[in-house]
Design an enzyme around this catalytic site. Structure first.
Site, PDB file in Angstrom:
ATOM      1  N   ASP A  52       0.790  -1.249   0.000  1.00 14.17           N
ATOM      2  CA  ASP A  52       0.000   0.000   0.000  1.00 14.17           C
ATOM      3  C   ASP A  52       0.821   1.298   0.000  1.00 14.17           C
ATOM      4  OD1 ASP A  52      -1.957  -1.920   0.257  1.00 14.17           O
ATOM      5  OD2 ASP A  52      -2.806  -1.172   2.122  1.00 14.17           O
ATOM      6  N   ASP A  94      -4.605  -0.820  -1.698  1.00 11.53           N
ATOM      7  CA  ASP A  94      -5.893  -0.676  -1.028  1.00 11.53           C
ATOM      8  C   ASP A  94      -6.826  -0.065  -2.078  1.00 11.53           C
ATOM      9  OD1 ASP A  94      -6.989  -1.203   1.545  1.00 11.53           O
ATOM     10  OD2 ASP A  94      -7.005   0.945   2.040  1.00 11.53           O
ATOM     11  N   HIS A 111     -10.760   0.700  -2.545  1.00 11.80           N
ATOM     12  CA  HIS A 111     -12.135   0.725  -2.034  1.00 11.80           C
ATOM     13  C   HIS A 111     -13.105   1.379  -3.018  1.00 11.80           C
ATOM     14  CE1 HIS A 111     -10.547  -0.483   1.799  1.00 11.80           C
ATOM     15  NE2 HIS A 111      -9.923   0.647   2.027  1.00 11.80           N
ATOM     16  N   HIS A 115     -17.489   2.897   0.838  1.00 11.20           N
ATOM     17  CA  HIS A 115     -17.074   1.630   1.462  1.00 11.20           C
ATOM     18  C   HIS A 115     -17.446   1.601   2.943  1.00 11.20           C
ATOM     19  CE1 HIS A 115     -14.064  -1.402   2.935  1.00 11.20           C
ATOM     20  NE2 HIS A 115     -14.535  -2.014   1.857  1.00 11.20           N
ATOM     21  N   HIS A 126     -10.612   6.948   1.797  1.00 15.35           N
ATOM     22  CA  HIS A 126      -9.238   6.840   1.278  1.00 15.35           C
ATOM     23  C   HIS A 126      -9.176   5.782   0.189  1.00 15.35           C
ATOM     24  CE1 HIS A 126      -9.508   3.605   4.270  1.00 15.35           C
ATOM     25  NE2 HIS A 126      -8.607   2.977   3.540  1.00 15.35           N
ATOM     26  N   LYS A 157      -7.139  -5.090  -2.773  1.00 18.50           N
ATOM     27  CA  LYS A 157      -7.911  -5.581  -1.627  1.00 18.50           C
ATOM     28  C   LYS A 157      -8.803  -4.472  -1.103  1.00 18.50           C
ATOM     29  CE  LYS A 157      -4.123  -4.302   1.372  1.00 18.50           C
ATOM     30  NZ  LYS A 157      -4.846  -3.220   2.033  1.00 18.50           N
ATOM     31  N   CYS A 173      -1.935  -2.971   7.651  1.00 18.35           N
ATOM     32  CA  CYS A 173      -1.834  -3.883   6.498  1.00 18.35           C
ATOM     33  C   CYS A 173      -0.549  -4.695   6.491  1.00 18.35           C
ATOM     34  CB  CYS A 173      -2.018  -3.105   5.214  1.00 18.35           C
ATOM     35  SG  CYS A 173      -3.720  -2.497   5.072  1.00 18.35           S
TER      36      CYS A 173
HETATM   37  C1  VGL Z   1      -4.720   0.534   5.817  1.00 14.67           C
HETATM   38  C2  VGL Z   1      -6.278   1.449   7.216  1.00 14.67           C
HETATM   39  C3  VGL Z   1      -7.261   1.338   6.251  1.00 14.67           C
HETATM   40  C4  VGL Z   1      -3.290   0.128   5.609  1.00 14.67           C
HETATM   41  C5  VGL Z   1      -5.691   0.401   4.840  1.00 14.67           C
HETATM   42  O1  VGL Z   1      -2.854   0.031   4.430  1.00 14.67           O
HETATM   43  O2  VGL Z   1      -2.576  -0.098   6.614  1.00 14.67           O
HETATM   44  N1  VGL Z   1      -5.031   1.049   7.003  1.00 14.67           N
HETATM   45  N2  VGL Z   1      -6.949   0.805   5.065  1.00 14.67           N
HETATM   46 ZN    ZN Z   2      -8.367   0.938   3.493  1.00 13.18          ZN
END
Ligand code: VGL
Ligand code: ZN
Length: 199
Positions: free
Chosen positions: A10, A48, A50, A54, A83, A108, A153
């Protein structure tokens, strides 16, 4: 013989300073990750990803603010600012990341009703992303993690890697944490106990 892959978690604009869910110093790890990408034979990235509205977004739940938690059918869920919305600039890889060598990009968090921290499973710990099968077919046995965020993550991905029987390393210098309510210390201890090698 052990076969290694680097999994870069990410490294997207929204998790870097100026983004919608910025992780402190998130951009500082990019030069380190670029060097790692050169060194590894196999590189996998996660994103990430979404849909708008979401269920992990506070804005989807009237009266809820970011960083509060709610109960979902699969357990507690932290609510986040909007985000990494599919196709938006915030979901792009950071422009300084040398991502072109990547052999696979795992997306994801695209199911509207379930979040996904791990690169292997959604947050119900049951719905697979397909990554474990991919690694097995490629005969990759050892995975090294870098990216954002250490305590979400990255940690959940490393823990699931071990659960799946892969040897998992986390390069802490190449990660940055959100660190909410002691989450970093908790997840570091959990990873250590599970047999993740913290470097
Ligand atoms: C993440 C919060 C929400 C991450 C992703 O990549 O750590 N944290 N979505
Ligand atoms: Zn996320």
């Amino acid at each position: 013989m052990a076969k290694d892959a680097l999994i870069v978690i990410d490294v997207q604009n929204d998790f870097c300073p100026g983004g919608l869910l910025a992780v402190d110093g998130g951009n500082e790890i990019i030069p380190i990750i670029n060097k790692l990408i050169m060194r590894f034979d196999h590189v996998i990235l996660t994103q990430d990803w979404h849909p708008a509205g979401h269920s992990s977004f506070a804005s989807t739940h009237p009266g809820k603010a970011p960083f509060e938690t709610i109960k979902m059918p699969y357990g507690e869920q932290t609510l986040w600012p909007d985000h990494c919305i599919q196709g938006m600039p915030g979901a792009d890889f950071h422009p300084d990341l040398h991502w072109t060598k990547a052999e696979l990009i795992v997306r994801k968090g695209f199911r509207p009703h379930i979040d996904s921290y791990s690169a292997f499973f959604e947050n119900d710990h049951k719905t697979p992303t397909g990554l474990a099968g991919y690694l097995r077919e490629r005969e990759i046995t050892n995975v090294t993690f870098a990216g954002l965020a250490t305590d979400y993550c990255v940690a959940y991905s490393a823990l699931d890697a071990v659960t799946h029987g892969f040897a998992a390393d986390v390069l802490l210098d190449a990660c940055r944490a959100i660190d909410m309510g002691g989450s970093l210390a908790t997840l570091l201890a959990t990873m250590r106990k599970a047999g993740v090698t913290l470097i």
